[in-house]
Design a protein around this motif. Structure first.
Motif, short mmCIF file in Angstrom:
data_model
loop_
_atom_site.label_atom_id
_atom_site.label_comp_id
_atom_site.label_asym_id
_atom_site.label_seq_id
_atom_site.Cartn_x
_atom_site.Cartn_y
_atom_site.Cartn_z
N SER A 236 0.98 -1.37 -0.36
CA SER A 236 0.30 0.22 0.14
C SER A 236 0.81 0.94 -0.22
N ASP A 237 2.11 0.81 0.59
CA ASP A 237 3.49 2.58 0.74
C ASP A 237 3.54 2.14 -1.10
N VAL A 238 3.65 1.17 -1.97
CA VAL A 238 4.22 1.44 -3.85
C VAL A 238 2.80 1.80 -4.07
N TYR A 239 2.18 0.87 -4.22
CA TYR A 239 0.99 1.53 -4.89
C TYR A 239 -0.51 2.10 -4.23
N ARG B 150 -3.31 2.60 -1.74
CA ARG B 150 -4.09 2.27 -0.26
C ARG B 150 -5.44 1.80 -1.70
N LYS B 151 -6.42 2.39 -2.34
CA LYS B 151 -7.09 1.75 -2.88
C LYS B 151 -7.15 0.27 -3.94
N LEU B 152 -6.55 0.36 -4.56
CA LEU B 152 -6.49 -1.12 -5.46
C LEU B 152 -5.49 -2.58 -4.13
N PRO B 153 -4.71 -2.43 -3.08
CA PRO B 153 -3.99 -3.52 -2.74
C PRO B 153 -5.69 -3.46 -2.17
N ILE B 154 -6.58 -3.10 -1.67
CA ILE B 154 -7.51 -2.89 -0.32
C ILE B 154 -8.41 -4.20 -1.23
N ILE B 155 -9.25 -3.33 -2.49
CA ILE B 155 -9.54 -4.24 -3.62
C ILE B 155 -9.05 -5.62 -3.80
N ALA B 156 -7.90 -5.41 -4.06
CA ALA B 156 -7.82 -6.75 -4.86
C ALA B 156 -7.82 -7.78 -3.39
N GLY B 157 -7.58 -7.77 -2.16
CA GLY B 157 -8.11 -7.93 -0.66
C GLY B 157 -9.19 -8.67 -0.84
N MET B 158 -10.36 -7.68 -0.90
CA MET B 158 -11.17 -8.13 -0.11
C MET B 158 -11.77 -8.73 -1.26
N LEU B 159 -11.49 -8.44 -2.94
CA LEU B 159 -12.13 -9.59 -3.59
C LEU B 159 -11.30 -11.00 -3.84
N VAL C 100 -8.01 -4.64 7.60
CA VAL C 100 -7.44 -4.50 8.02
C VAL C 100 -6.25 -3.17 8.50
N VAL C 101 -5.60 -4.05 7.96
CA VAL C 101 -4.10 -3.05 7.88
C VAL C 101 -4.26 -1.89 7.06
N ILE C 102 -4.53 -1.52 6.62
CA ILE C 102 -4.47 -0.56 4.87
C ILE C 102 -5.38 0.47 5.89
N ALA C 103 -6.72 -0.06 6.71
CA ALA C 103 -7.36 0.97 7.36
C ALA C 103 -7.29 1.41 8.20
N ARG C 104 -5.86 1.47 8.83
CA ARG C 104 -5.57 1.88 9.80
C ARG C 104 -3.94 3.15 9.35
N ALA C 105 -3.50 2.58 7.89
CA ALA C 105 -2.89 3.90 7.13
C ALA C 105 -3.98 4.61 7.05
#
Length: 389
Positions: A64-67, A69-78, A111-116
């Protein structure tokens, strides 16, 4: 209004772990019978979830620091949605265990990206308010999840639990797509060295690891309480299941009220004073909990006040830890989340390993985490003050 919806989404993302674990607990025997397997493999489906959830955060944080916050969180939820749906279809225990691993690996992204995201979007005082709300959701989830799971089992099969999680995942995914905007405007380039550097810089920041370890220790006391309190209250003190449910609910309510009051008190007296006083009160209550553990009323009272202090301590420590690494808030959140989950897993294991079947044993475990956290923070704070003088 949009900000409130945004905060609520982040709070629900932080509650996905207890929702996915505790909803499933009432179904363990039904799963065992359905797959015609041993208790060991059934419990392994829980262990695989915890392992993936703890270490998956270490991957999503730097991503999430590289790409962003939104893209990794969408990938994780999928991943969470697909694995939840496949858990409904699977007919093999080994595949089921693997899918539970994937479910946790996907769910931990939120969980992890929400805090970020909180660290990206809000100043220190507002972040305390948001983290307090997230803590409230995270504490309510384990309280109501077993009841939801039990209700689904009463009317449907155990697979209905994963259908429910599948639907919850879709709802959260849609909310993330339409209501969460990209908040990481200072991304780092992808390379293993940069990821290593992000973790190195984050963990070397003064005080960061102290806040992480102390918050993990106090959270471990709550998980030890969740793991062992039912046996102590029902089998040792002889209260009914309904009375235990009321005690559990009162403790959860106390924690939620404390987390809410924390917003007011930190505004009035400052974060440092509230955290310090919270640890002092927790330390005193922890010692009294051990001394008076054999009496139902004193054990219940001191346990209540000990757990209430979590509402004043944990959101503030999370805010202080995240504030130490604004540039790498994804990596900071990953370290924080992994530590908390590993410590919580250890606390749950310790309750079983120590056979905490008396109020004194359980009090020693709960208080041990609290005392260690309190002394670590109090001593460290005083040393810093002496150095500054």
């Amino acid at each position: 209004m949009k900000e409130k919806i945004f905060i609520i989404i982040l709070a629900f993302l932080s509650a996905i772990a207890p929702l996915a674990t505790d909803m499933y607990l009432p179904a363990l025997s039904a799963v065992q019978q359905s797959f015609n397997t041993s208790e060991f493999y059934t419990q392994l489906s829980i262990a695989s979830f915890f392992i993936a959830f703890a270490f998956g955060q270490l991957i999503y944080g730097p991503l999430s620091d590289v790409y962003g916050r939104k893209l990794p969180i969408i990938a994780g939820m999928l991943i969470f949605i697909i694995s939840s749906f496949l858990c409904f279809l699977v007919d093999n225990i080994y595949t089921f265990i693997a899918l539970r691993f994937l479910q946790a690996f996907g769910g931990c992204a939120g969980v992890v990206i929400a805090r970020a995201i909180v660290s990206d979007c809000f100043d220190k005082q507002k972040a305390i308010e948001v983290f307090s709300l997230m803590m409230i959701c995270s504490s309510v989830a384990p309280m109501i999840s077993p009841s939801i799971g039990g209700m689904l089992l009463k009317y449907f099969s155990w697979q209905s639990i994963f259908v429910t999680l599948f639907i919850v995942g879709i709802v959260l995914l849609l909310l993330c797509i339409f209501y969460i905007k990209e908040s990481n405007n200072d991304r780092i380039k992808f390379s293993f060295f940069n990821i290593y550097q992000a973790y190195k810089v984050t963990m070397s920041r003064a005080g960061f690891l102290v806040y992480v370890v102390c918050s993990s220790l106090v959270m471990s006391s709550m998980f030890a309480y969740i793991a062992g309190s039912s046996f102590v209250f029902v089998d040792v003190f002889g209260v009914s299941s309904q009375t235990y449910a009321l005690i559990f609910g009162a403790n959860s309510l106390g924690f939620m009220i404390a987390a809410r009051l924390n917003i007011y008190f930190t505004n009035k007296f400052g974060v440092d004073k509230i955290v310090f006083m919270g640890f002092v009160i927790m330390l005193i209550n922890s010692i009294l909990l051990i001394i008076f553990s054999n009496n139902f009323y004193t054990f219940t009272a001191f346990l209540f006040f000990t757990l209430c202090m979590l509402g004043f301590i944990t959101p503030n420590l999370v805010t202080k830890a995240m504030g130490k690494a604004k540039q790498y808030s994804g990596s900071a959140s990953a370290v924080l989340g992994s530590f908390q989950f590993i410590f919580a897993g250890f606390a749950t294991f310790l309750v079983g390993f120590m056979d905490a079947n008396t109020s004194f044993k359980l009090a020693c475990i709960i208080s041990g985490f609290c005392v260690f956290a309190s002394l670590t923070y109090i001593i460290r704070t005083n040393i810093v003050k002496m150095i500054k003088k």
